[in-house]
Design an enzyme around this catalytic site. Structure first.
Site, PDB file in Angstrom:
ATOM      1  N   ARG A 189      31.409  37.350  36.463  1.00  0.00           N
ATOM      2  CA  ARG A 189      31.521  37.445  37.917  1.00  0.00           C
ATOM      3  C   ARG A 189      30.654  36.369  38.543  1.00  0.00           C
ATOM      4  O   ARG A 189      29.596  36.031  38.021  1.00  0.00           O
ATOM      5  CB  ARG A 189      31.077  38.834  38.424  1.00  0.00           C
ATOM      6  CG  ARG A 189      32.058  39.954  38.131  1.00  0.00           C
ATOM      7  CD  ARG A 189      33.329  39.822  38.953  1.00  0.00           C
ATOM      8  NE  ARG A 189      34.233  40.953  38.783  1.00  0.00           N
ATOM      9  CZ  ARG A 189      35.204  41.021  37.882  1.00  0.00           C
ATOM     10  NH1 ARG A 189      35.368  40.014  37.023  1.00  0.00           N
ATOM     11  NH2 ARG A 189      36.000  42.065  37.824  1.00  0.00           N
ATOM     12  N   GLU A 218      35.486  33.662  46.274  1.00  0.00           N
ATOM     13  CA  GLU A 218      36.655  33.068  45.629  1.00  0.00           C
ATOM     14  C   GLU A 218      37.801  33.003  46.632  1.00  0.00           C
ATOM     15  O   GLU A 218      38.208  34.053  47.131  1.00  0.00           O
ATOM     16  CB  GLU A 218      37.075  33.891  44.401  1.00  0.00           C
ATOM     17  CG  GLU A 218      36.086  33.822  43.271  1.00  0.00           C
ATOM     18  CD  GLU A 218      36.428  34.728  42.091  1.00  0.00           C
ATOM     19  OE1 GLU A 218      35.738  34.652  41.059  1.00  0.00           O
ATOM     20  OE2 GLU A 218      37.379  35.522  42.211  1.00  0.00           O
ATOM     21  N   HIS A 237      39.755  32.093  38.560  1.00  0.00           N
ATOM     22  CA  HIS A 237      39.625  33.446  38.026  1.00  0.00           C
ATOM     23  C   HIS A 237      40.901  33.848  37.272  1.00  0.00           C
ATOM     24  O   HIS A 237      41.566  34.829  37.611  1.00  0.00           O
ATOM     25  CB  HIS A 237      39.327  34.445  39.153  1.00  0.00           C
ATOM     26  CG  HIS A 237      38.677  35.705  38.668  1.00  0.00           C
ATOM     27  ND1 HIS A 237      37.813  36.436  39.438  1.00  0.00           N
ATOM     28  CD2 HIS A 237      38.759  36.374  37.477  1.00  0.00           C
ATOM     29  CE1 HIS A 237      37.393  37.500  38.767  1.00  0.00           C
ATOM     30  NE2 HIS A 237      37.957  37.482  37.569  1.00  0.00           N
TER      31      HIS A 237
END
Length: 271
Positions: A189, A218, A237
């Site tokens: 993360r 993000e 991601h």
């Protein structure tokens, strides 16, 4: 829940008095208030095993891409301004290097299995030490103190859950402990790393490079300094983003929901 949506808050829970279970995709649960859900009698499940293989593969991909300057090389190869390839365009070796894995859960262990094939020396730091059989199977050495791992590793790979204990786990002090030739890889993360400290460490050459599948937020603001650095690879991601895994995640979520509605044991229940 898919991509952390919908947001589960008290208002939503009050509007759904018959809610029995929340099935969330992926392994991370940092977006959920487990105490709040439990107070409403709502159970929670995730899909940790569905994502582990692809995420481990992607961790290795980031390591290889960063060490061999793959993105930078591609840009050079396709640039209309390139007239020749410089002979001193060199990367770093992965085979035989030392990999430090922070977080030796399912994903971290699968990374170690892959790194063994590259004849890497594997160090790991975890809340609990793995048993001797698991360690010997991948040749991993336990570091009780994260500092020992940081000081010795050529590549530091983060594979931990985001908790209050791991929030900004890697900050200024930790980055200063790393080798100036080391690369930081984050597949966990974004908030596990102090990004301001990372920018400073890269600018001041305290570490060599970073490869990040996760950031905070993000996506990053388009003017963020990490986006302008040649020694940084950032991906959106996508550690678990394959068709097979996404299908398996949905199957796992469906199984958990059906079990929850029937008051049966819930696969992958988060306790």
């Amino acid at each position: 829940m898919w991509y952390h949506k919908p947001v589960i808050n008290e208002g939503l829970l009050q509007s759904l008095p018959n809610l029995k279970i929340v099935a969330t995709s992926g392994v991370g649960i940092d977006h959920l208030d487990l105490k709040l859900l439990s107070s409403y009698g709502v159970k929670v499940s995730n899909t940790p095993f569905a994502v582990s293989t692809d995420t481990a593969d992607f961790g290795m991909a980031l390591m290889l891409a960063s060490s061999r300057r793959l993105v930078e090389g591609y840009q050079m190869a396709v640039s209309p301004n390139t007239e020749y390839f410089p002979a001193d365009y060199l990367g770093a070796e992965v085979s035989g290097a030392t990999l430090g894995i922070v977080g030796m859960g399912t994903i971290g262990y699968k990374v170690a299995e892959r790194a063994k094939a590259f004849e890497m020396k594997i160090l790991y730091h975890n809340r609990n030490q793995r048993n001797k059989e698991e360690e010997s199977a991948v040749g991993a050495i336990y570091c009780k103190k994260i500092d020992d791992l940081l000081q010795q590793s050529d590549f530091v790979l983060l594979s931990v859950s985001l908790t209050p204990q791991t929030h900004k786990l890697i900050g200024k002090r930790e980055l200063e402990l790393m080798k100036p030739t080391a690369t930081l890889i984050n597949i966990s993360r974004g908030l596990v790393v102090d990004q301001d400290a990372l920018v400073e460490a890269l600018q001041n050459k305290l570490i060599k490079a970073a490869a990040l599948d996760v950031t905070h937020p993000e996506p990053l603001p388009r003017d963020h300094p990490l986006l302008k650095m040649k020694n940084v690879i950032i991906t959106p991601h996508i550690g678990s983003a394959t068709k097979k895994t996404r299908h398996l995640m949905r199957e796992n979520m469906t199984e958990s929901i059906e079990a929850g509605l029937r008051s049966l044991p819930i696969p992958n229940e988060v306790l």
